[in-house]
Design a protein around this motif. Structure first.
Motif, PDB file in Angstrom:
ATOM      1  N   GLY A 125       0.834  -1.188   0.000  1.00 40.75           N
ATOM      2  CA  GLY A 125       0.000   0.000   0.000  1.00 40.75           C
ATOM      3  C   GLY A 125       0.872   1.242   0.000  1.00 40.75           C
ATOM      4  N   ILE A 132      -3.787   6.000   2.664  1.00 41.17           N
ATOM      5  CA  ILE A 132      -3.421   5.022   1.640  1.00 41.17           C
ATOM      6  C   ILE A 132      -4.079   5.431   0.333  1.00 41.17           C
ATOM      7  N   ILE A 135      -2.051   1.006  -4.486  1.00 38.00           N
ATOM      8  CA  ILE A 135      -1.311  -0.216  -4.166  1.00 38.00           C
ATOM      9  C   ILE A 135      -0.344  -0.547  -5.298  1.00 38.00           C
TER      10      ILE A 135
END
Length: 206
Positions: A125, A132, A135
């Motif tokens: 991540g 976040i 990814i």
């Protein structure tokens, strides 16, 4: 702050409060020792790619991107659709060391990664300003072949390629010897077949 001479491929910078990664950077000389930098950059939140001409007088703040170990759990359709009518999906992840600590990303955020994500897949991540934002898949992943295009009897290993469908729904080209049920390794950066990891036994003709 990053100066003009510090800007190169792989560097993360902030433009209009958004984090961007430099994908390509080449100097274009204008004469009399003057040059500009022609750059292609990817927005790390939206995955949009832009082209930008950067001048020596410009400075940029470096984007501090942290990485955490995470795992893909599942995805589901949301009510909003794309402009072409296709369904949009949300993808749910959790931190690797804490399955209850979850986060979600939209399909358009993770871009091509959707083609190679299966439940349980470990990812990294990307965190920007304690949030976040995206990814990263491993460069190579192992996926099961669930369907193959019709082959020709007598095809040999070096005879060409055919379309196969992976367990994630992705369609890629693979050698003619690949069979349904095989486990193959895929390069997630270019979406190409790498090698066969595990072969299923040939079915006997009835």
């Amino acid at each position: 702050m990053l100066s003009f001479n510090e800007l190169e491929k792989g560097v993360d910078i902030i433009i209009d409060n958004q984090p961007y990664r430099i994908l390509e950077a080449s100097h274009l000389f204008k004469g009399r020792g003057h040059s500009v930098l022609q750059a292609r950059l990817r927005n790390l939140i939206s995955c949009n790619i832009i082209s930008k001409t950067i001048h020596p007088s410009e400075n940029f703040e470096e984007a501090e991107i942290k990485k955490i170990e995470a795992k893909f759990l599942y995805s589901y359709s949301v009510r909003e659709k794309f402009s072409n009518g296709a369904s949009r999906r949300k993808f749910i992840f959790c931190k690797k060391d804490n399955p209850r600590d979850r986060f979600e990303l939209l399909q358009e955020q993770i871009d091509r990664a959707v083609y190679f994500l299966k439940p349980g897949q470990e990812v990294q991540g990307l965190m920007f300003q304690d949030k976040i934002i995206n990814i990263i898949l491993p460069i190579k992943v192992k996926l099961k072949v669930i369907e193959v295009s019709p082959g020709i009897k007598g095809d040999r290993a070096q005879g060409g390629t055919k379309v196969i469908i992976l367990e994630t729904g992705a369609k890629i080209n693979a050698p003619l010897f690949i069979k349904e049920g095989d486990i193959v390794e895929i390069n997630t950066e270019n979406g190409e077949y790498v090698r066969r990891i595990e072969s299923t036994p040939l079915k006997e003709d009835s």
